[in-house]
Design a protein around this motif. Structure first.
Motif, short mmCIF file in Angstrom:
data_model
loop_
_atom_site.label_atom_id
_atom_site.label_comp_id
_atom_site.label_asym_id
_atom_site.label_seq_id
_atom_site.Cartn_x
_atom_site.Cartn_y
_atom_site.Cartn_z
N VAL A 170 18.89 -0.67 -4.12
CA VAL A 170 17.72 -1.40 -4.60
C VAL A 170 17.75 -1.38 -6.13
O VAL A 170 17.76 -0.30 -6.73
N PRO A 171 17.78 -2.53 -6.79
CA PRO A 171 17.84 -2.54 -8.25
C PRO A 171 16.60 -1.91 -8.88
O PRO A 171 15.51 -1.91 -8.29
N ASP A 172 16.79 -1.39 -10.07
CA ASP A 172 15.66 -0.88 -10.86
C ASP A 172 15.22 -2.00 -11.79
O ASP A 172 15.79 -2.18 -12.87
N PHE A 173 14.20 -2.73 -11.37
CA PHE A 173 13.75 -3.87 -12.17
C PHE A 173 13.01 -3.45 -13.43
O PHE A 173 12.79 -4.27 -14.32
N THR A 174 12.65 -2.17 -13.53
CA THR A 174 11.98 -1.68 -14.75
C THR A 174 12.98 -1.21 -15.80
O THR A 174 12.59 -0.84 -16.90
N ARG A 175 14.26 -1.19 -15.43
CA ARG A 175 15.33 -0.72 -16.33
C ARG A 175 15.02 0.68 -16.86
O ARG A 175 15.11 0.95 -18.07
N GLY A 176 14.67 1.58 -15.97
CA GLY A 176 14.43 2.98 -16.34
C GLY A 176 13.01 3.31 -16.73
O GLY A 176 12.65 4.48 -16.85
N GLN A 177 12.17 2.29 -16.92
CA GLN A 177 10.79 2.54 -17.37
C GLN A 177 9.92 3.10 -16.24
O GLN A 177 8.80 3.54 -16.50
N TRP A 178 10.40 3.11 -14.99
CA TRP A 178 9.62 3.70 -13.91
C TRP A 178 9.36 5.17 -14.16
O TRP A 178 8.37 5.74 -13.66
N LEU A 179 10.21 5.79 -14.96
CA LEU A 179 10.00 7.21 -15.28
C LEU A 179 8.80 7.43 -16.18
O LEU A 179 8.22 8.52 -16.20
N LEU A 180 8.40 6.39 -16.91
CA LEU A 180 7.36 6.53 -17.94
C LEU A 180 6.10 5.76 -17.62
O LEU A 180 5.04 6.07 -18.18
N ARG A 181 6.17 4.73 -16.77
CA ARG A 181 5.02 3.84 -16.57
C ARG A 181 3.91 4.59 -15.85
O ARG A 181 4.17 5.32 -14.91
N PRO A 241 0.81 -1.23 0.00
CA PRO A 241 0.00 0.00 0.00
C PRO A 241 0.84 1.27 0.00
O PRO A 241 0.46 2.27 -0.64
N ILE A 242 1.98 1.25 0.69
CA ILE A 242 2.86 2.42 0.70
C ILE A 242 3.43 2.66 -0.69
O ILE A 242 3.50 3.81 -1.16
N ALA A 243 3.83 1.60 -1.37
CA ALA A 243 4.37 1.74 -2.72
C ALA A 243 3.36 2.35 -3.67
O ALA A 243 3.71 3.15 -4.56
N LYS A 244 2.09 1.99 -3.52
CA LYS A 244 1.05 2.59 -4.36
C LYS A 244 0.90 4.07 -4.06
O LYS A 244 0.70 4.89 -4.97
N ILE A 245 0.99 4.45 -2.79
CA ILE A 245 0.87 5.85 -2.41
C ILE A 245 2.04 6.68 -2.95
O ILE A 245 1.86 7.81 -3.41
N LEU A 246 3.24 6.09 -2.95
CA LEU A 246 4.44 6.81 -3.39
C LEU A 246 4.76 6.59 -4.86
O LEU A 246 5.81 7.01 -5.34
N ASN A 247 3.85 5.93 -5.58
CA ASN A 247 4.01 5.73 -7.04
C ASN A 247 5.28 4.96 -7.40
O ASN A 247 5.92 5.23 -8.42
N ILE A 248 5.64 4.00 -6.54
CA ILE A 248 6.83 3.19 -6.83
C ILE A 248 6.61 2.41 -8.12
O ILE A 248 5.58 1.78 -8.32
N ASN A 249 7.59 2.48 -9.01
CA ASN A 249 7.57 1.90 -10.36
C ASN A 249 6.67 2.66 -11.33
O ASN A 249 6.54 2.27 -12.49
N HIS A 250 6.07 3.73 -10.87
CA HIS A 250 5.19 4.55 -11.72
C HIS A 250 5.50 6.02 -11.50
O HIS A 250 4.67 6.79 -11.03
N GLY A 251 6.74 6.42 -11.81
CA GLY A 251 7.16 7.79 -11.61
C GLY A 251 8.07 7.96 -10.41
O GLY A 251 8.57 9.07 -10.15
N ASN A 252 8.29 6.91 -9.67
CA ASN A 252 9.15 6.95 -8.49
C ASN A 252 9.72 5.54 -8.30
O ASN A 252 9.22 4.58 -8.88
N ARG A 253 10.76 5.42 -7.52
CA ARG A 253 11.29 4.09 -7.22
C ARG A 253 12.07 4.12 -5.91
O ARG A 253 12.46 5.18 -5.42
N MET A 254 12.29 2.93 -5.34
CA MET A 254 13.14 2.79 -4.17
C MET A 254 14.59 2.69 -4.65
O MET A 254 14.89 1.95 -5.59
#
Length: 396
Positions: free
Chosen positions: A385-396, A195-208
Motif C-alpha cells: 500500500v503506497p504511503d500517500f503522505t510521503r512519510g508525514q503520517w508519522l507527524l500528522r 471508521p476503522i481507519a479513524k480508530i487505527l489512526n491511519i495517516n495520523h501516526g499509523n498507516r496501511m
C-alpha cells in the motif's frame, strides 16, 4: 452562504439534494450537471419547489458547471470513474470539492488526487458518511478514552444485496453493471474502512502497509438474472468478472490487521459488520453488543442475552458530535450521517478549517480497490500500500 454545484444526479445525487442540501440554511444549489438532462430537470424541480427564487445553471458538461461564476464549491456524486477527473478539474479551477465515495481504478489516480491538492491547495473532502455513524463515533470515543485497551484487529464489510440494482443497470442507467461485468476487486471499501481507519489512526501516526485479496467464484448475478430477467439474452449469457465474495486482509505499520469483505451479489441482510477487537473489550455491529473483559467473561457461552447492550454504554460514551446533533435536530439521509458529513464539509469552507476526511485519507482508502484487483489477479499475493503522505503520517 455557499453556492454549490452538484455533478451527478442519479439516486445518490438526487438523495443528497432532496434529503439534505435543500434543508441547509447555509447552502444554495446554483448549478446541476448530469449526462442525462432529464435527471438535471428533475433535480432542478426539487430545488425550486423548496426555494422558488433560485436560479440554476443546468448542463451536461461538468467543466461548464465548475467554471461557472455562480459556483463556489462542487459536490461530485457522479459514477465512480468520474470522481477523480471531476475532483481534479475542480481543484485546478480553485473550487473546493466534496467527493462521494467509491474505489479508485488505479493507484496513479490516487496519486493524481494528492498531487493536484498539493499543487493547488484547494480544499478536498471525501464524503465518507459512515465515519459519522452514531455507533461508529461512539466506539471511536471509547477507543480514544482507553476502554478497548490496545486495538489489535478490526473487521468490516459492505454486505448489501445489490443484485436488482446491478442486474437492471441498463434500465436504471446505473454504473455498477459495467463494473461488475469487467472488474474483480473490492470495489466499495470505504464505508467499512473509513471508521476503522479513524480508530487505527491511519495517516495520523499509523498507516496501511500491505494487503491481500481473494475472490470467490461469480455465480449470484447469473442465477438472479436467469430467474428475474429471463428475456435479457445479453445479460443472461454474460460472464461477470466480479466474484461474489471478496476478502481483503490489510496489515498496518504497528502490527494491527483489518479484514474487509465485499458481499453484494448473494441473498443477505444489510450490515457493515463493524467490529473492533481490543485487549480489554470487543464491539460487534451485527449484534450491537460490547463484551467487556472482567464483566462479561461468564457470559461467553450465553452471549445472546446481551445482544443490543451497546445502547447501555451510550449514556457515558455517546460521541459529543452526536450529543450536539441530537439536541439540535437531525438533517436526514442515512440516519443523520449524511447531514453530519455535509455539515463538516461546509463548515470547513465557511470557517477555513482543514477537511476532517482529507485527500490523503481518500487516496489511501480508495487505493484498496486498485490494489485488491492486483492481488486477486495474482492469486491473493500480497501487494504494498503506497504511503500517500510521503512519510508525514508519522507527524500528522
Amino acid at each position: 452562504m455557499v453556492r454549490l454545484g452538484v455533478v451527478g444526479l442519479g439516486s445518490r445525487g438526487k438523495g443528497w439534494i432532496a434529503g439534505v442540501l435543500v434543508n441547509m440554511e447555509n447552502v444554495t444549489i446554483t448549478a446541476l450537471c448530469d449526462v442525462y438532462m432529464d435527471r438535471v430537470d428533475d433535480c432542478a424541480n426539487i430545488v425550486t419547489n423548496k426555494h422558488p427564487d433560485t436560479e440554476i445553471l443546468k448542463t451536461t458538461d461538468y467543466r461548464e458547471l465548475i467554471d461557472a461564476d455562480c459556483v463556489d464549491a462542487v459536490l461530485c456524486t457522479a459514477a465512480w470513474e468520474a470522481h477523480v477527473p471531476v475532483s481534479i478539474y475542480s481543484m485546478r479551477a480553485g473550487k473546493p470539492v466534496g467527493c462521494e465515495v467509491g474505489g479508485a481504478y488505479s493507484v496513479e489516480d490516487c496519486w493524481d488526487l494528492v498531487r493536484t491538492y498539493e499543487e493547488t491547495g484547494t480544499k478536498f473532502m471525501f464524503l465518507e458518511n459512515c465515519c459519522y455513524g452514531r455507533r461508529e463515533l461512539m466506539i471511536l470515543n471509547m477507543v480514544e478514552r482507553g476502554f478497548f485497551g490496545k486495538v489489535v484487529h478490526c473487521d468490516g464489510g459492505y454486505h448489501h444485496d445489490l443484485r436488482e440494482e446491478i442486474s437492471f443497470g441498463k434500465e436504471n442507467r446505473h454504473y455498477r453493471l459495467r463494473n461488475y461485468l469487467s472488474r474483480n476487486c473490492e470495489n466499495y471499501p470505504t464505508h467499512e474502512l473509513g471508521p476503522i481507519a479513524k480508530i487505527l489512526n491511519i495517516n495520523h501516526g499509523n498507516r496501511m502497509v500491505s494487503l491481500t485479496s481473494t475472490a470467490s467464484l461469480s455465480a449470484g448475478l447469473s442465477e438472479y438474472i436467469k430467474n428475474k430477467k429471463p428475456d435479457d439474452e445479453e445479460l443472461k449469457n454474460a460472464n461477470f468478472a466480479q466474484g461474489d465474495m471478496i476478502t481483503t486482509v490489510i496489515k498496518c505499520a504497528h502490527g494491527e490487521t483489518i479484514t474487509l469483505q465485499l458481499d453484494t451479489t448473494l441473498p443477505r441482510y444489510y450490515t457493515r459488520d463493524f467490529t473492533v477487537h481490543g485487549t480489554r473489550a470487543l464491539y460487534e455491529e451485527r449484534t450491537d453488543s460490547i463484551f467487556e473483559d472482567g464483566k462479561h467473561n461468564h457470559d461467553d457461552w450465553s452471549w445472546t442475552k446481551n445482544f443490543g447492550n451497546a445502547k447501555e454504554y451510550a449514556k457515558e460514551y455517546e460521541h459529543p458530535i452526536w450529543k450536539d446533533y441530537l439536541e439540535n435536530g437531525l438533517i436526514g439521509g442515512h440516519g443523520g450521517m449524511d447531514g453530519l458529513v455535509m455539515h463538516a464539509f461546509i463548515d470547513s469552507l465557511e470557517n477555513d478549517k482543514p477537511c476532517p476526511i482529507d485527500v490523503y485519507d481518500a487516496a489511501a482508502w480508495m487505493s484498496v480497490t486498485a490494489l485488491s484487483s492486483i492481488s486477486v489477479s495474482l492469486g491473493g499475493a500480497p501487494v504494498e500500500v503506497p504511503d500517500f503522505t510521503r512519510g508525514q503520517w508519522l507527524l500528522r
